[in-house]
Structures are given as structure tokens and as C-alpha cells.
Write a protein that holds these residues in place. Structure first.
Motif, PDB file in Angstrom:
ATOM      1  N   ASN A   1      12.740  43.900   2.117  1.00  0.00           N
ATOM      2  CA  ASN A   1      13.579  43.392   1.391  1.00  0.00           C
ATOM      3  C   ASN A   1      13.478  41.845   0.811  1.00  0.00           C
ATOM      4  N   VAL A   2      13.514  41.773  -0.213  1.00  0.00           N
ATOM      5  CA  VAL A   2      13.035  40.386  -1.067  1.00  0.00           C
ATOM      6  C   VAL A   2      14.217  39.360  -0.987  1.00  0.00           C
ATOM      7  N   GLN A   3      13.984  38.322  -0.155  1.00  0.00           N
ATOM      8  CA  GLN A   3      15.226  37.447  -0.368  1.00  0.00           C
ATOM      9  C   GLN A   3      15.435  36.919  -1.717  1.00  0.00           C
ATOM     10  N   PRO A   4      16.507  36.264  -1.887  1.00  0.00           N
ATOM     11  CA  PRO A   4      16.829  35.579  -3.198  1.00  0.00           C
ATOM     12  C   PRO A   4      16.007  34.184  -3.404  1.00  0.00           C
ATOM     13  N   GLY A   5      15.501  34.185  -4.419  1.00  0.00           N
ATOM     14  CA  GLY A   5      14.559  32.971  -4.682  1.00  0.00           C
ATOM     15  C   GLY A   5      13.168  33.166  -4.224  1.00  0.00           C
ATOM     16  N   GLU A   6      13.024  34.107  -3.466  1.00  0.00           N
ATOM     17  CA  GLU A   6      11.451  34.096  -2.740  1.00  0.00           C
ATOM     18  C   GLU A   6      10.478  34.893  -3.858  1.00  0.00           C
ATOM     19  N   GLY A   7       9.284  34.808  -3.614  1.00  0.00           N
ATOM     20  CA  GLY A   7       8.136  35.571  -4.502  1.00  0.00           C
ATOM     21  C   GLY A   7       7.649  36.608  -3.514  1.00  0.00           C
TER      22      GLY A   7
END
Length: 671
Positions: free
Chosen positions: A397-403
Motif C-alpha cells: 500500500n503506497v501511502q499518500p505523498g510517499e515514493g
């Protein structure tokens, strides 16, 4: 028995080919003339098309009727001149004859105009119909995986218009010439039943011969179309890869390829020329025989006084017109071979476009859910043909604002995961959660450069967005392309951008689109591979400042600095997801373990500096330049330079190394 098989088989093949041809014609013409699906065509457009077609039929009937009527006027005119020698009757008949000629002239012009207008309208609709199929559900992308569909661009640009124009030309000519032959046959019947019967039998035989000859032309035209398409594609390929060919100095090899394809084209053209020679001989001989037979039969009748001179002239004119109509009809049957080739190729292309957009039955696919975040839930991704598993049971799961940085060996599916996010590949199982694609911007390694102005390049794909020149200049400044405007006349200049921009400049232009669009999610597939580290760092820093959630694919170690998480794909379809810090420590430990399998204790007893000798007794780990590159932020060239200068290097985990120049060592040794 073998002889019987050989005789029967072509007939069966010819019949099945004829049936298939008409099925293809119905598939192409049906939606235009007989739309069955709701919303396929406006009712008013269908009525207009049929109205034009009915008008064309009326014009053709009127043309044949007036032409036939004029033969009778011609007959009376000849009798008036030769037998009656009445000037007043001559003036009257010649006036009617002139009106008939003028009417025929006007009808011919209007008939061709209406026919071509119908063909243009049909062409416009059919072109849009096929284009919609081509660009619907990414069929233009999926069709590339079908090896049997060659040169889709040529099928669209060059093979649709001949279908409509040939269909209308053939249909109109067929109707006109059959009507002419029937009426002229009736005219001849009223004069000589013998000639009429001979013409009828002769017509049947001639059409059978023409149909037989036409079978060979269909195959010749098909081969010519394919060889033309292959030759045109070879020339386009050189234009698209001009720089690569220039770097390799591959002009000689490319010339050989083009010549080879051109030779194949010439062979097909020569084969067609041979066929046309035979056809012309047949046509001229066929027409000459009709004229010869007419004179042989009519001359004795006139000499015996059984018919007058006007009837002889009318019969000759009618037979001459009959022969001309038959010759033109045979010629149309000959050109119909090319028409059938176009129909076959377009029908095949249209069916393929529909097939690639249909969801395969009885196969598993990844379920896609549109939400405002990005996640893989037990996703097993396979190639579109289901022959190979790319990654198995992936969950993240890619968290908002992360890369997220995706790494792994070449060919292990890094870009394939991006295709899955874009919806291009969905073979497999599991659930993919992603935002709507309109909120995602994709930046490939080879940026897509559109055919348009600089303003359109920057605003793509939302070219309707309104931005001032000052705002666009500021964007160019941010991606270090401020000098680009000095090379063109302005933002509304359209030039061949792929030829004047280097790959690095194209990648920066793609980043400019990101700064213009401000997407919530960004996908980068080695989007900075052609940039130096300074430009790469500047662009990724601006990407982070936009607060977008982004996924990158890349090999450069410098990319670790701009991402929080690393997804590593392995050769066996397995994977691991770790933080960037943990991944670096993990790799550092692996290097230490690999280089410590044979630990050595070394003591430096240099007499020049005893105090240094006493403090430099340690367990030595000997590392190569490449291994040092993996433990530091330095490039291999920089590490070599420091080694030659004798300068120490501190790794990311705080350890210091120096390069031992002893010829027996030549390794980096930890101090």
C-alpha cells in the motif's frame, strides 16, 4: 480419382471465397446502410444516404433511356439523309438528337458527381468508424501483440478510401452497363434475332471467362498490397530511427533491407502487368469479334433489301455500344480484384480490433477498484498470454505523498507492474486499487512527443488548459529548459520536436508536463535515465514538493534519496518490500558477509609513522571499486579518482576506507 479431386477443389474454394467475400462486404457496408445497433448512425444520415443512392439509380436509368432513345433518332436521321432527303425532317431530327446528346452529357456529369459524393460520405463515416474501434479500449496498443495484423497505419490511411470509391464505381457501372446491354440487346432483337441470340450467348461465355481470370487477380492484388505496405513501413522505420542508424553507420544494411522489399514489390507489379496484358488482349478481341459478327450478318440483309440503311446503322451502333458496355463491365470485374483485397484486409483488421478489446473467457484477471489511493492486494501478475508469472502474491500500500522505488534484474517485470496500474495488462489474480487514470500521469523512459506546438507539448494530455506564456516560461525554467524558447519562435511553434530535442531534453519536457498538470499520482519508468545527477536531483526535489504520490522504476543508486520504500523483484517471481534505510543496511551487510568469508589480520609496520602503525591494526575487509560504489553515494569514476589520489572514503554507514596500492592487494581497506 486424383484428377477429380483437383477439379472439384478449386470450385469449392472459389465458392467459399465468394461467400466469405460477401460476408466481409456486409460487415463493412452493413453498419452504414443498414445500422442495427442503437446510436450507431443517426436516422437522418441513413435517410440522406439512401436518398442519394436512389437519386444515383434514377440518373443511371435516365442516362441509359436517353442513350437508347438517341439510337432511334440516329436511325431516323440516317433514313432522312439517305432515303427521304427531306431538309425539314432533317432539321427536326437533328435538333432532337442534339438535345439528347446534351442531356447525356449532363447526366454523365451529374451521375459521376453523385456517385463520388456518396463515396466521400461513406468514406468519412467508415474512416471514423474504424478509427473509433482503433482508439477504443486501447485497441491500438493491444493490436501490436497480434503478429498476423501488419501495418495498421496503412490500413487506416490508404485502404479505406478505395473500398468506398471502388464499391460505388463498380455498383454504378454494373447497373448502368447491364441496363445498356439489355436495352441494346432488345434494339438488336427488333432488327435481327440471330445477332441478338449470338450476343446473348457470347455475353455469357465472356463473363465466365472474365470471372475465371479475375480469380488470379485477387491473389495478385493481395500480394501487391502487402508488399507495398512492407516497403512503406521500411522507409518509415528509417525515418523514425534515423539517429540510431547514423550512430551504427548502418546505411548499407538498411539499403539492403529496403532493396529486398522493393524487389518483392516489383515482382508483384510485374506479375500484375502480365495479367493485365492478357486481359487487354481478351477485351479487345472480344469487342472486335462482336463488331465483325454484326457486319457479317447485317450486310447480306441490307443487300437483299430486308432492312434499310438506318436499321443497319442503328444495329451497328447498338452492337458497338453493347460491346463497349461489356468491355467496361469486364474491366470493372478485373479491378474488383483489388477491391476484394481491400475489403478482406479491412474486415480482418476490424475483426481483430474487436477481438483484442473483448475480455477473454474462462481466464482469471486482476480486479481493478478505483479509489483515492494505490495498493496491490494479493496480486499475481502474468503476461497477457498467461505463459509466464511476473510477480506472485504481491501486497503493498503506497501511502499518500510517499515514493516507492521498484528495482530488480532486467526483464523481471518492473515496467509490467506499471502496465498493470495503467490497465494495459490485467492477466492474473488479486485486486488492484488505484485512483482514476485521469488523476495519474505516466512518464516513460522514452517520453511521448506529440505532433503539435510547444504549448501543446507542455499542456499534454490536457491541451485545453489555459496558461499564460509567463507561467509556461516559469515551468521551463524549473526544468532547466529556459533556453528552448531561443531555438524556436514561440510557444505556438510546431516543429519536429523529436529531431531537435535530445533524449535528456525530452525527459525534462515530460517533467514540465508534471509541473503543469499537478497530478495526485505519478508513475515514472526510468524517466531520468538520460539526465545527469544534478538535473535528476532537481527534478525529483520538485516532484517531492508537489506532494504527489509517485512510483519509480530505475537502476540508479541516486534514486534511493528521493523514495521512502523499495520494492525489489527477484528472478523467481518473489519480492520484498522494505524501507530505503533498511534496504541500504541489508545490502551493506551482504557485501560485508561476502567479503568476510576469508578474513585476514594485517599489521602495518611502516617505519615512517609508528604511532599510525599501532592504531591501524584491524580486521581488514577488502572491497572493489564496484562494492564501494554500492556502499556510498559516489560513482565508480569518482571512487577510482580518489583511489589514485590516495584519498579516504566514508561510506553511508559511517565507516572509513582507504585504497591499498600494494600490487598484491589493490583493494579498499577499512581503517
Amino acid at each position: 480419382m486424383p484428377t477429380q479431386v483437383v477439379q472439384v477443389q478449386p470450385s469449392t474454394n472459389a465458392f467459399s471465397s465468394f461467400i466469405q467475400f460477401w460476408e466481409d462486404v456486409k460487415a463493412i457496408a452493413g453498419p452504414y446502410w443498414y445500422p442495427t445497433k442503437s446510436g450507431e448512425r443517426a436516422f437522418s444520415d441513413v435517410i440522406r444516404a439512401w436518398g442519394m443512392l436512389i437519386l444515383l439509380i434514377i440518373l443511371i436509368i435516365a442516362l441509359v433511356a436517353i442513350t437508347t432513345f438517341n439510337t432511334f433518332i440516329y436511325r431516323y436521321l440516317i433514313d432522312v439523309i439517305i432515303q427521304e432527303k427531306d431538309y425539314s425532317k432533317f432539321t427536326y431530327n437533328i435538333s432532337i438528337y442534339a438535345v439528347g446528346l446534351v442531356s447525356i452529357t449532363l447526366l454523365v456529369g451529374f451521375t459521376k458527381f453523385v456517385r463520388k459524393q456518396i463515396a466521400v460520405d461513406w468514406h468519412q463515416w467508415l474512416n471514423n468508424h474504424i478509427l473509433n474501434k482503433y482508439l477504443n479500449n486501447r485497441a491500438y496498443y493491444k493490436i501490436n501483440f497480434k503478429a498476423d495484423i501488419d501495418n495498421p497505419d496503412q490500413r487506416l490511411s490508404q485502404e479505406i478510401e478505395p473500398i468506398t470509391s471502388s464499391a460505388l464505381s463498380f455498383s454504378a457501372t454494373l447497373l448502368e452497363k447491364i441496363l445498356e446491354m439489355i436495352t441494346f440487346l432488345i434494339v438488336v432483337w427488333t432488327i435481327s434475332q440471330q445477332i441478338a441470340v449470338a450476343l446473348l450467348i457470347y455475353t455469357i461465355i465472356g463473363n465466365l471467362i472474365a470471372a475465371y481470370l479475375n480469380q488470379g487477380l485477387i491473389k495478385i492484388n493481395q500480394a501487391e498490397l502487402e508488399s507495398k505496405a512492407d516497403y512503406a513501413y521500411a522507409l518509415t522505420h528509417i525515418r523514425n530511427h534515423a539517429e540510431s542508424i547514423a550512430f551504427f553507420q548502418g546505411e548499407k544494411q538498411e539499403l539492403n533491407i529496403i532493396k529486398r522489399r522493393f524487389i518483392n514489390l516489383i515482382k508483384d507489379i510485374k506479375q500484375k502487368i502480365d495479367w493485365e496484358r492478357s486481359k487487354e488482349i481478351f477485351n479487345r478481341g472480344y469487342r472486335a469479334a462482336i463488331e465483325f459478327i454484326t457486319l457479317i450478318v447485317l450486310a447480306p440483309l441490307y443487300i437483299k433489301g430486308e432492312i434499310d440503311f438506318g436499321q443497319v446503322g442503328q444495329a451497328i451502333a447498338a452492337c458497338y455500344a453493347f460491346a463497349g458496355a461489356l468491355e467496361e463491365l469486364i474491366r470493372e470485374f478485373g479491378t474488383s480484384g483489388r477491391f476484394s483485397s481491400y475489403v478482406e484486409r479491412l474486415s480482418e483488421f476490424s475483426d481483430a480490433l474487436e477481438a483484442v478489446t473483448k475480455q477473454p473467457e474462462n481466464v482469471s484477471t486482476i480486479k481493478t477498484i478505483e479509489e483515492n489511493h494505490l495498493a496491490f492486494e494479493n496480486v499475481t501478475l502474468q503476461r497477457p498470454n498467461y505463459e509466464q508469472v511476473i510477480v506472485e502474491d504481491l501486497s503493498l500500500n503506497v501511502q499518500p505523498g510517499e515514493g516507492l522505488l521498484i528495482i530488480g534484474p532486467s526483464g523481471r517485470g518492473k515496467s509490467s507492474l506499471l502496465r498493470a496500474i495503467a490497465g494495459l495488462w490485467n492477466a492474473g489474480t488479486g485486486r488492484l486499487v488505484r485512483p482514476p487514470l485521469k488523476e495519474v500521469l505516466f512518464l516513460p523512459q522514452r517520453p511521448y512527443i506529440i505532433l503539435g506546438t510547444l504549448r501543446e507539448q507542455l499542456l499534454y494530455p490536457n491541451t485545453n488548459r489555459q496558461m499564460t506564456d509567463a507561467e509556461l516560461k516559469d515551468v521551463l525554467q524549473q526544468v532547466n529548459l529556459q533556453n528552448l524558447l531561443s531555438r524556436v519562435e514561440g510557444f505556438d511553434t510546431e516543429v519536429p520536436w523529436e529531431n531537435i530535442l535530445s533524449l535528456g531534453e525530452q525527459q525534462r519536457l515530460a517533467f514540465a508536463r508534471l509541473l503543469v498538470t499537478h497530478p495526485n499520482f505519478t508513475i515514472l519508468d526510468e524517466a531520468t535515465s538520460a539526465l545527469d545527477l544534478t538535473n535528476e536531483g532537481s527534478l525529483y526535489q520538485q516532484l517531492q514538493n508537489t506532494k504527489t504520490t509517485f512510483i519509480s522504476v530505475g537502476h540508479r543508486e541516486s534514486l534511493f534519496n528521493y523514495h521512502q520504500w523499495v520494492l525489489e523483484l527477484a528472478q523467481d517471481s518473489s519480492w520484498q518490500l522494505v524501507s530505503v534505510q533498511d534496504y541500504r543496511l541489508q545490502k551493506a551487510k551482504e557485501i560485508v558477509i561476502n567479503t568476510s568469508e576469508n578474513p585476514e589480520i594485517t599489521i602495518d609496520n611502516s617505519s615512517q609513522d609508528k604511532s599510525q602503525n599501532e592504531s591501524e591494526i584491524s580486521t581488514t575487509k577488502r572491497l572493489s571499486h564496484k562494492e564501494m560504489n554500492e556502499l556510498t553515494y559516489y560513482s565508480v569514476s569518482t571512487i577510482r579518482s580518489k583511489a589514485s589520489k590516495g584519498e579516504p572514503i566514508t561510506t553511508r554507514d559511517g565507516l572509513t576506507y582507504r585504497y591499498d596500492k600494494d600490487s598484491k592487494v589493490l583493494k579498499w581497506v577499512r581503517v
